[in-house]
Design a protein around this motif. Structure first.
Motif, PDB file in Angstrom:
ATOM      1  N   ARG A   1      40.114  28.630 -72.475  1.00 59.82           N
ATOM      2  CA  ARG A   1      38.673  28.758 -72.712  1.00 59.82           C
ATOM      3  C   ARG A   1      37.917  28.431 -71.438  1.00 59.82           C
ATOM      4  O   ARG A   1      38.490  27.942 -70.472  1.00 59.82           O
ATOM      5  CB  ARG A   1      38.223  27.791 -73.825  1.00 59.82           C
ATOM      6  N   GLU A   2      36.596  28.677 -71.483  1.00 61.33           N
ATOM      7  CA  GLU A   2      35.748  28.369 -70.336  1.00 61.33           C
ATOM      8  C   GLU A   2      35.606  26.861 -70.130  1.00 61.33           C
ATOM      9  O   GLU A   2      35.352  26.395 -69.034  1.00 61.33           O
ATOM     10  CB  GLU A   2      34.359  28.990 -70.514  1.00 61.33           C
ATOM     11  N   ALA A   3      35.731  26.105 -71.206  1.00 63.77           N
ATOM     12  CA  ALA A   3      35.595  24.655 -71.117  1.00 63.77           C
ATOM     13  C   ALA A   3      36.685  23.991 -71.950  1.00 63.77           C
ATOM     14  O   ALA A   3      37.287  24.620 -72.818  1.00 63.77           O
ATOM     15  CB  ALA A   3      34.222  24.215 -71.624  1.00 63.77           C
ATOM     16  N   ARG A   4      36.927  22.734 -71.667  1.00 60.81           N
ATOM     17  CA  ARG A   4      37.905  21.969 -72.430  1.00 60.81           C
ATOM     18  C   ARG A   4      37.278  20.653 -72.868  1.00 60.81           C
ATOM     19  O   ARG A   4      36.360  20.158 -72.234  1.00 60.81           O
ATOM     20  CB  ARG A   4      39.174  21.738 -71.630  1.00 60.81           C
ATOM     21  N   VAL A   5      37.780  20.133 -73.985  1.00 58.21           N
ATOM     22  CA  VAL A   5      37.283  18.868 -74.518  1.00 58.21           C
ATOM     23  C   VAL A   5      38.407  17.849 -74.401  1.00 58.21           C
ATOM     24  O   VAL A   5      39.522  18.093 -74.849  1.00 58.21           O
ATOM     25  CB  VAL A   5      36.839  19.009 -75.990  1.00 58.21           C
ATOM     26  N   ILE A   6      38.090  16.721 -73.782  1.00 55.75           N
ATOM     27  CA  ILE A   6      39.065  15.656 -73.582  1.00 55.75           C
ATOM     28  C   ILE A   6      38.553  14.428 -74.318  1.00 55.75           C
ATOM     29  O   ILE A   6      37.385  14.068 -74.195  1.00 55.75           O
ATOM     30  CB  ILE A   6      39.229  15.328 -72.084  1.00 55.75           C
ATOM     31  N   VAL A   7      39.418  13.799 -75.096  1.00 56.16           N
ATOM     32  CA  VAL A   7      39.031  12.553 -75.751  1.00 56.16           C
ATOM     33  C   VAL A   7      39.400  11.411 -74.818  1.00 56.16           C
ATOM     34  O   VAL A   7      40.474  11.398 -74.211  1.00 56.16           O
ATOM     35  CB  VAL A   7      39.670  12.413 -77.155  1.00 56.16           C
ATOM     36  N   CYS A   8      38.440  10.467 -74.639  1.00 55.06           N
ATOM     37  CA  CYS A   8      38.598   9.358 -73.697  1.00 55.06           C
ATOM     38  C   CYS A   8      38.313   8.038 -74.397  1.00 55.06           C
ATOM     39  O   CYS A   8      37.630   7.998 -75.421  1.00 55.06           O
ATOM     40  CB  CYS A   8      37.602   9.499 -72.547  1.00 55.06           C
ATOM     41  N   ASN A   9      38.796   6.963 -73.800  1.00 61.41           N
ATOM     42  CA  ASN A   9      38.425   5.636 -74.305  1.00 61.41           C
ATOM     43  C   ASN A   9      37.035   5.296 -73.771  1.00 61.41           C
ATOM     44  O   ASN A   9      36.422   6.071 -73.037  1.00 61.41           O
ATOM     45  CB  ASN A   9      39.477   4.585 -73.933  1.00 61.41           C
ATOM     46  N   ASP A  10      36.531   4.133 -74.131  1.00 60.96           N
ATOM     47  CA  ASP A  10      35.176   3.751 -73.738  1.00 60.96           C
ATOM     48  C   ASP A  10      35.028   3.520 -72.241  1.00 60.96           C
ATOM     49  O   ASP A  10      33.911   3.477 -71.729  1.00 60.96           O
ATOM     50  CB  ASP A  10      34.737   2.507 -74.512  1.00 60.96           C
ATOM     51  N   GLN A  11      36.126   3.376 -71.509  1.00 64.07           N
ATOM     52  CA  GLN A  11      36.085   3.228 -70.058  1.00 64.07           C
ATOM     53  C   GLN A  11      36.180   4.573 -69.345  1.00 64.07           C
ATOM     54  O   GLN A  11      36.157   4.638 -68.135  1.00 64.07           O
ATOM     55  CB  GLN A  11      37.224   2.313 -69.573  1.00 64.07           C
ATOM     56  N   GLY A  12      36.328   5.673 -70.104  1.00 63.36           N
ATOM     57  CA  GLY A  12      36.402   7.003 -69.517  1.00 63.36           C
ATOM     58  C   GLY A  12      37.800   7.472 -69.183  1.00 63.36           C
ATOM     59  O   GLY A  12      37.965   8.532 -68.587  1.00 63.36           O
ATOM     60  N   ASP A  13      38.824   6.697 -69.550  1.00 62.50           N
ATOM     61  CA  ASP A  13      40.206   7.114 -69.305  1.00 62.50           C
ATOM     62  C   ASP A  13      40.602   8.163 -70.343  1.00 62.50           C
ATOM     63  O   ASP A  13      40.495   7.929 -71.546  1.00 62.50           O
ATOM     64  CB  ASP A  13      41.158   5.916 -69.408  1.00 62.50           C
ATOM     65  N   GLY A  14      41.055   9.327 -69.879  1.00 65.81           N
ATOM     66  CA  GLY A  14      41.387  10.422 -70.778  1.00 65.81           C
ATOM     67  C   GLY A  14      42.694  10.208 -71.519  1.00 65.81           C
ATOM     68  O   GLY A  14      43.679   9.762 -70.942  1.00 65.81           O
ATOM     69  N   TYR A  15      42.681  10.520 -72.807  1.00 59.94           N
ATOM     70  CA  TYR A  15      43.901  10.498 -73.619  1.00 59.94           C
ATOM     71  C   TYR A  15      44.563  11.870 -73.629  1.00 59.94           C
ATOM     72  O   TYR A  15      45.766  11.983 -73.585  1.00 59.94           O
ATOM     73  CB  TYR A  15      43.593  10.106 -75.064  1.00 59.94           C
ATOM     74  N   GLY A  16      43.751  12.919 -73.756  1.00 53.82           N
ATOM     75  CA  GLY A  16      44.288  14.271 -73.788  1.00 53.82           C
ATOM     76  C   GLY A  16      43.264  15.253 -74.330  1.00 53.82           C
ATOM     77  O   GLY A  16      42.181  14.883 -74.777  1.00 53.82           O
ATOM     78  N   ASP A  17      43.635  16.527 -74.295  1.00 49.28           N
ATOM     79  CA  ASP A  17      42.765  17.597 -74.757  1.00 49.28           C
ATOM     80  C   ASP A  17      42.820  17.712 -76.275  1.00 49.28           C
ATOM     81  O   ASP A  17      43.844  17.411 -76.893  1.00 49.28           O
ATOM     82  CB  ASP A  17      43.206  18.922 -74.153  1.00 49.28           C
ATOM     83  N   ILE A  18      41.728  18.176 -76.851  1.00 45.62           N
ATOM     84  CA  ILE A  18      41.605  18.356 -78.289  1.00 45.62           C
ATOM     85  C   ILE A  18      41.266  19.827 -78.562  1.00 45.62           C
ATOM     86  O   ILE A  18      40.380  20.394 -77.915  1.00 45.62           O
ATOM     87  CB  ILE A  18      40.492  17.461 -78.873  1.00 45.62           C
ATOM     88  N   CYS A  19      41.945  20.421 -79.546  1.00 41.95           N
ATOM     89  CA  CYS A  19      41.696  21.827 -79.890  1.00 41.95           C
ATOM     90  C   CYS A  19      40.438  21.952 -80.755  1.00 41.95           C
ATOM     91  O   CYS A  19      39.938  20.976 -81.319  1.00 41.95           O
ATOM     92  CB  CYS A  19      42.896  22.432 -80.614  1.00 41.95           C
ATOM     93  N   SER A  20      39.942  23.176 -80.876  1.00 38.19           N
ATOM     94  CA  SER A  20      38.714  23.418 -81.633  1.00 38.19           C
ATOM     95  C   SER A  20      38.880  23.085 -83.115  1.00 38.19           C
ATOM     96  O   SER A  20      37.933  22.622 -83.752  1.00 38.19           O
ATOM     97  CB  SER A  20      38.248  24.862 -81.457  1.00 38.19           C
TER      98      SER A  20
END
Length: 65
Positions: free
Chosen positions: A27-46
């Motif tokens: 996709r044109e953009a991706r969504v990443i779930v992060c902790n409150d400090q901004g450290d990414g856990y991974g991508d999330i699908c639609s």
């Protein structure tokens, strides 16, 4: 938990959804779930995004316990 939006580059590597483990579509953009400090856990699908933040939070809690 925070969501981070990023533009995809042309050098997109294959990614899988952190929650359901399905391969993400390019996709044109991706969504990443992060902790409150901004450290990414991974991508999330639609599909998982559509389930809502509360549902995602519960799934992540189950994954870490």
């Amino acid at each position: 938990m925070q969501f981070q939006l990023e533009c995809n580059s042309t050098f997109f590597s294959r990614q899988t959804c952190l929650i359901c483990e399905k391969e993400l579509e390019r996709r044109e953009a991706r969504v990443i779930v992060c902790n409150d400090q901004g450290d990414g856990y991974g991508d999330i699908c639609s599909h998982c995004i559509a389930m809502g933040a509360t549902w995602i939070r519960k799934k992540l809690q189950k994954m870490t316990t």
